[in-house]
Design a protein around this motif. Structure first.
Motif, PDB file in Angstrom:
ATOM      1  N   GLN A   3      11.910   5.218  -5.448  1.00 39.68           N
ATOM      2  CA  GLN A   3      10.607   5.000  -4.705  1.00 39.68           C
ATOM      3  C   GLN A   3       9.419   5.259  -5.718  1.00 39.68           C
ATOM      4  O   GLN A   3       9.457   6.384  -6.409  1.00 39.68           O
ATOM      5  CB  GLN A   3      10.519   6.035  -3.591  1.00 39.68           C
ATOM      6  CG  GLN A   3       9.333   5.817  -2.613  1.00 39.68           C
ATOM      7  CD  GLN A   3       9.383   6.724  -1.407  1.00 39.68           C
ATOM      8  OE1 GLN A   3      10.024   7.895  -1.336  1.00 39.68           O
ATOM      9  NE2 GLN A   3       8.725   6.338  -0.298  1.00 39.68           N
ATOM     10  N   LEU A   4       8.447   4.466  -5.455  1.00 42.67           N
ATOM     11  CA  LEU A   4       7.101   4.388  -6.312  1.00 42.67           C
ATOM     12  C   LEU A   4       6.135   4.699  -5.434  1.00 42.67           C
ATOM     13  O   LEU A   4       5.972   3.963  -4.564  1.00 42.67           O
ATOM     14  CB  LEU A   4       6.988   3.340  -7.140  1.00 42.67           C
ATOM     15  CG  LEU A   4       8.180   3.078  -8.267  1.00 42.67           C
ATOM     16  CD1 LEU A   4       7.808   1.838  -9.069  1.00 42.67           C
ATOM     17  CD2 LEU A   4       8.221   4.159  -9.211  1.00 42.67           C
ATOM     18  N   VAL A   5       5.258   5.718  -5.485  1.00 40.87           N
ATOM     19  CA  VAL A   5       4.254   5.984  -4.663  1.00 40.87           C
ATOM     20  C   VAL A   5       2.857   6.291  -5.236  1.00 40.87           C
ATOM     21  O   VAL A   5       2.640   6.924  -6.110  1.00 40.87           O
ATOM     22  CB  VAL A   5       4.410   7.141  -3.666  1.00 40.87           C
ATOM     23  CG1 VAL A   5       3.192   7.259  -2.709  1.00 40.87           C
ATOM     24  CG2 VAL A   5       5.766   7.013  -2.736  1.00 40.87           C
ATOM     25  N   GLU A   6       2.082   5.188  -5.065  1.00 41.11           N
ATOM     26  CA  GLU A   6       0.532   5.072  -5.490  1.00 41.11           C
ATOM     27  C   GLU A   6      -0.222   5.885  -4.743  1.00 41.11           C
ATOM     28  O   GLU A   6      -0.315   6.094  -3.536  1.00 41.11           O
ATOM     29  CB  GLU A   6       0.095   3.618  -5.637  1.00 41.11           C
ATOM     30  CG  GLU A   6       0.934   2.783  -6.646  1.00 41.11           C
ATOM     31  CD  GLU A   6       1.723   1.800  -5.608  1.00 41.11           C
ATOM     32  OE1 GLU A   6       2.250   0.694  -6.143  1.00 41.11           O
ATOM     33  OE2 GLU A   6       2.044   2.178  -4.647  1.00 41.11           O
ATOM     34  N   TYR A  94      -3.904  -2.351  -6.289  1.00 40.90           N
ATOM     35  CA  TYR A  94      -3.352  -1.989  -7.570  1.00 40.90           C
ATOM     36  C   TYR A  94      -1.692  -1.442  -7.184  1.00 40.90           C
ATOM     37  O   TYR A  94      -1.255  -0.499  -6.444  1.00 40.90           O
ATOM     38  CB  TYR A  94      -3.983  -0.741  -8.242  1.00 40.90           C
ATOM     39  CG  TYR A  94      -5.120  -1.386  -8.637  1.00 40.90           C
ATOM     40  CD1 TYR A  94      -6.288  -1.729  -7.853  1.00 40.90           C
ATOM     41  CD2 TYR A  94      -5.424  -1.546 -10.314  1.00 40.90           C
ATOM     42  CE1 TYR A  94      -7.392  -2.166  -8.674  1.00 40.90           C
ATOM     43  CE2 TYR A  94      -6.262  -1.939 -10.628  1.00 40.90           C
ATOM     44  CZ  TYR A  94      -7.559  -2.516 -10.034  1.00 40.90           C
ATOM     45  OH  TYR A  94      -8.659  -3.164 -10.351  1.00 40.90           O
ATOM     46  N   TYR A  95      -0.883  -1.919  -7.982  1.00 41.98           N
ATOM     47  CA  TYR A  95       0.704  -1.670  -8.082  1.00 41.98           C
ATOM     48  C   TYR A  95       1.011  -0.942  -9.103  1.00 41.98           C
ATOM     49  O   TYR A  95       0.737  -1.597 -10.329  1.00 41.98           O
ATOM     50  CB  TYR A  95       1.452  -3.076  -7.556  1.00 41.98           C
ATOM     51  CG  TYR A  95       1.026  -3.723  -6.097  1.00 41.98           C
ATOM     52  CD1 TYR A  95       0.096  -4.832  -6.257  1.00 41.98           C
ATOM     53  CD2 TYR A  95       1.787  -3.387  -5.095  1.00 41.98           C
ATOM     54  CE1 TYR A  95      -0.263  -5.301  -5.061  1.00 41.98           C
ATOM     55  CE2 TYR A  95       1.224  -4.049  -4.044  1.00 41.98           C
ATOM     56  CZ  TYR A  95       0.309  -5.216  -3.983  1.00 41.98           C
ATOM     57  OH  TYR A  95       0.119  -5.810  -2.785  1.00 41.98           O
ATOM     58  N   CYS A  96       1.664   0.029  -9.103  1.00 40.92           N
ATOM     59  CA  CYS A  96       2.748   0.411 -10.230  1.00 40.92           C
ATOM     60  C   CYS A  96       4.087  -0.177  -9.988  1.00 40.92           C
ATOM     61  O   CYS A  96       4.683  -0.371  -9.017  1.00 40.92           O
ATOM     62  CB  CYS A  96       2.631   1.896 -10.283  1.00 40.92           C
ATOM     63  SG  CYS A  96       3.744   2.794  -8.900  1.00 40.92           S
ATOM     64  N   GLY A 114       1.396  -0.056  -3.334  1.00 46.46           N
ATOM     65  CA  GLY A 114       0.057  -0.632  -3.619  1.00 46.46           C
ATOM     66  C   GLY A 114      -0.788   0.298  -3.199  1.00 46.46           C
ATOM     67  O   GLY A 114      -0.789   1.162  -1.842  1.00 46.46           O
ATOM     68  N   THR A 115      -2.094   0.448  -3.799  1.00 49.36           N
ATOM     69  CA  THR A 115      -3.413   1.281  -3.217  1.00 49.36           C
ATOM     70  C   THR A 115      -4.322   0.503  -3.455  1.00 49.36           C
ATOM     71  O   THR A 115      -4.569  -0.031  -4.560  1.00 49.36           O
ATOM     72  CB  THR A 115      -3.375   2.505  -4.029  1.00 49.36           C
ATOM     73  OG1 THR A 115      -4.471   3.358  -3.511  1.00 49.36           O
ATOM     74  CG2 THR A 115      -3.758   2.541  -5.429  1.00 49.36           C
ATOM     75  N   GLN A 116      -5.418   0.465  -2.393  1.00 47.09           N
ATOM     76  CA  GLN A 116      -6.455  -0.245  -2.467  1.00 47.09           C
ATOM     77  C   GLN A 116      -7.727   0.141  -3.301  1.00 47.09           C
ATOM     78  O   GLN A 116      -7.771   1.400  -3.002  1.00 47.09           O
ATOM     79  CB  GLN A 116      -7.007  -0.562  -1.005  1.00 47.09           C
ATOM     80  CG  GLN A 116      -8.335  -1.443  -0.843  1.00 47.09           C
ATOM     81  CD  GLN A 116      -7.994  -2.790  -1.212  1.00 47.09           C
ATOM     82  OE1 GLN A 116      -7.195  -3.424  -1.051  1.00 47.09           O
ATOM     83  NE2 GLN A 116      -8.995  -3.525  -2.109  1.00 47.09           N
ATOM     84  N   VAL A 117      -8.176  -0.588  -4.296  1.00 46.34           N
ATOM     85  CA  VAL A 117      -9.643   0.061  -4.789  1.00 46.34           C
ATOM     86  C   VAL A 117     -10.648  -0.978  -4.588  1.00 46.34           C
ATOM     87  O   VAL A 117     -10.527  -2.327  -4.466  1.00 46.34           O
ATOM     88  CB  VAL A 117      -9.169  -0.149  -6.375  1.00 46.34           C
ATOM     89  CG1 VAL A 117     -10.444   0.023  -7.284  1.00 46.34           C
ATOM     90  CG2 VAL A 117      -8.149   0.915  -6.840  1.00 46.34           C
ATOM     91  N   THR A 118     -11.582  -0.594  -4.278  1.00 51.76           N
ATOM     92  CA  THR A 118     -12.795  -1.418  -3.619  1.00 51.76           C
ATOM     93  C   THR A 118     -14.142  -0.868  -4.488  1.00 51.76           C
ATOM     94  O   THR A 118     -14.424   0.195  -4.335  1.00 51.76           O
ATOM     95  CB  THR A 118     -13.082  -1.411  -2.144  1.00 51.76           C
ATOM     96  OG1 THR A 118     -11.942  -1.889  -1.468  1.00 51.76           O
ATOM     97  CG2 THR A 118     -14.355  -2.064  -1.824  1.00 51.76           C
ATOM     98  N   VAL A 119     -14.825  -1.852  -5.290  1.00 47.60           N
ATOM     99  CA  VAL A 119     -15.800  -1.486  -6.061  1.00 47.60           C
ATOM    100  C   VAL A 119     -16.906  -2.150  -5.352  1.00 47.60           C
ATOM    101  O   VAL A 119     -17.176  -3.563  -5.269  1.00 47.60           O
ATOM    102  CB  VAL A 119     -15.643  -1.824  -7.455  1.00 47.60           C
ATOM    103  CG1 VAL A 119     -16.870  -1.306  -8.442  1.00 47.60           C
ATOM    104  CG2 VAL A 119     -14.288  -1.172  -7.867  1.00 47.60           C
TER     105      VAL A 119
END
Length: 121
Positions: A3-6, A94-96, A114-119
């Protein structure tokens, strides 16, 4: 079970910084190549950065060099992505990923959710 957790994503203003983390479990990840990828809405997933199993070698997408830094802590089975001087075009999920291969271009065997990045501009 691997398991990979961002974590660490969120909303930030242009010019700001974020640090993403990706914790791995279910395997001996100290020997894996680790990478970050991203996918913006309506676009294909693209490579961001990768780091060798011992942290000795890193590689980045050309457009991100100088702003993003990948690092890892094998004692914590965690890889990081420091993102500075963020731009609206950095907005993406973003995915690791983790790879058995020692090649930084993979192939990658395991992926996080994945984790959402919003700029914002």
């Amino acid at each position: 079970q691997v398991q990979l957790v961002e974590s660490g994503g969120g909303l930030v203003q242009a010019g700001g910084s974020l640090r993403l983390s990706c914790a791995a479990s279910g395997g001996t990840f100290s020997t894996y190549t680790r990478g970050w990828f991203r996918q913006a809405a309506g676009k294909e997933r693209e490579f961001v950065a990768a780091i060798s199993w011992n942290g000795g070698t890193t590689t980045y997408a050309d457009s991100l060099k100088g702003r993003f830094t990948i690092s890892r802590d094998n004692a914590k089975n965690t890889v990081y992505l420091q993102m500075n001087t963020l731009k609206p075009e950095d907005t993406a999920v973003y995915y690791c990923a983790a790879a058995w291969s020692r090649r930084l271009d993979g192939p990658y065997d395991y992926w996080g959710q994945g984790t959402q990045v919003t700029v914002s501009s």
